[in-house]
Design an enzyme around this catalytic site. Structure first.
Site, PDB file in Angstrom:
ATOM      1  N   TYR A   5       0.998  -1.214   0.194  1.00 10.68           N
ATOM      2  CA  TYR A   5      -0.171  -0.001  -0.116  1.00 10.68           C
ATOM      3  C   TYR A   5       0.818   1.203  -0.052  1.00 10.68           C
ATOM      4  O   TYR A   5       1.992   1.217   0.709  1.00 10.68           O
ATOM      5  CB  TYR A   5      -0.873  -0.009   1.088  1.00 10.68           C
ATOM      6  CG  TYR A   5      -1.805   1.250   1.236  1.00 10.68           C
ATOM      7  CD1 TYR A   5      -2.642   1.336   0.331  1.00 10.68           C
ATOM      8  CD2 TYR A   5      -2.061   2.022   2.399  1.00 10.68           C
ATOM      9  CE1 TYR A   5      -3.616   2.473   0.012  1.00 10.68           C
ATOM     10  CE2 TYR A   5      -2.735   3.104   2.496  1.00 10.68           C
ATOM     11  CZ  TYR A   5      -3.618   3.298   1.416  1.00 10.68           C
ATOM     12  OH  TYR A   5      -4.652   4.522   1.491  1.00 10.68           O
ATOM     13  N   TYR A  19      -2.915   4.614  10.007  1.00 12.14           N
ATOM     14  CA  TYR A  19      -2.315   3.406   9.239  1.00 12.14           C
ATOM     15  C   TYR A  19      -1.151   2.830  10.219  1.00 12.14           C
ATOM     16  O   TYR A  19      -0.632   1.828   9.988  1.00 12.14           O
ATOM     17  CB  TYR A  19      -1.830   3.564   7.966  1.00 12.14           C
ATOM     18  CG  TYR A  19      -1.733   2.396   7.272  1.00 12.14           C
ATOM     19  CD1 TYR A  19      -3.027   1.513   6.786  1.00 12.14           C
ATOM     20  CD2 TYR A  19      -0.596   1.799   6.498  1.00 12.14           C
ATOM     21  CE1 TYR A  19      -2.899   0.549   5.992  1.00 12.14           C
ATOM     22  CE2 TYR A  19      -0.555   0.744   5.735  1.00 12.14           C
ATOM     23  CZ  TYR A  19      -1.834  -0.119   5.533  1.00 12.14           C
ATOM     24  OH  TYR A  19      -1.693  -1.234   4.878  1.00 12.14           O
TER      25      TYR A  19
END
Length: 276
Positions: free
Chosen positions: A150, A160
């Protein structure tokens, strides 16, 4: 429409939890393209998911394995070769987990034991998987190994947290092992940096809907769905990409190279107008 791109090829697909998983879509496409493969996941994940349903659909045997355990990975690769009748042509690493994210810990409040677990499960397992494959001489020449990543490996994204470091490490391992495996066996190693995707893991991140909508507005082609990511993985498993290796390949509708979009400008302009 199937084109038999993987006819005669055999592989290992990890991480298929349910029909929302990218790995699940990859397995379905690989089956449609003529491949035979073994499915694998950690025993706990298997109890939570629906892998038996996928196994029946694709006529694919299951070998449970904790990807953080070298011993279980050894059993996976030796078992896969036995069940498939030979060496492996492709491997999908679709493994990631962060207890810090699950427990909604902010970046400055990370539990370091959880952090180490995140790195071990989400990145170091990739190295362990390839090291086992190398030691067993389990890969055919011109084989392909792909891991899912990602863009947070390159950019800071709120919430995240430690997965950011895990993805950066994952991509680094792909480069280093890609160089090694290329010299040893002409095996190619790549990562695919996918758009935000509505998987079980993705939607567990705080603010995921905002992530998703922002990326969709920023991307000229919109967010790439899981099915399209599966198609891309299939192309990387096929002989059509024999000389692609050590790359982090962006599969994100153009998000990674867009500065700002008209849609975002419009949203910001409207928001500014509402404040006046």
């Amino acid at each position: 429409m199937p084109n038999n791109l993987l006819a005669g090829k055999v592989g290992i697909i990890s991480g298929a939890l349910n029909e929302h998983s990218i790995a699940w879509k990859v397995a379905q496409r690989a089956h449609a393209e003529g491949a035979r493969f073994v499915l694998t996941n950690a025993p706990l994940a298997m109890r939570m998911g629906e892998i038996n349903k996928l196994s029946e659909e694709c006529n694919a045997p299951i070998i449970p394995a904790d990807a953080t355990s070298t011993e279980e990975l050894e059993a996976l690769f030796s078992g896969a070769q036995e069940k498939l009748g030979g060496k492996i042509d492709f491997v999908l690493h679709s493994i990631g987990m962060s207890a810090n994210i699950r427990k909604k810990k902010h970046y400055g409040e990370l539990d370091y034991k959880f952090f180490q677990q995140t790195i071990d499960v989400s990145a170091m397992s990739f190295h362990k998987m390839m090291a086992v494959a190398e030691k067993q001489d389990a890969m055919n020449e011109w084989g392909s190994i792909v891991a899912l990543s990602y863009i947070a490996a390159q950019r800071a994204f709120l919430d995240y947290t430690d997965m950011t470091q895990a993805k950066a490490m994952l991509e680094s391992i792909a480069r280093s092992y890609g160089q090694r495996f290329g010299k040893l066996k002409k095996v190619r190693v790549n990562t695919v940096s996918q758009s935000p995707t509505k998987t079980t893991a993705g939607t567990g991140i705080t603010g995921f809907d905002a992530f998703y909508n922002f990326a969709d507005m920023m991307s000229p082609l919109g967010n790439a769905p899981a099915e399209a990511c599966a198609d891309y993985c299939i192309s990387l498993f096929s002989d059509l990409t024999r000389y692609v290796t050590m790359q982090n390949l962006m599969h994100d509708g153009g998000f990674s190279t867009t500065g700002i979009s008209a849609e975002i400008v419009d949203v910001m302009t409207k928001a500014a107008g509402a404040q006046e």
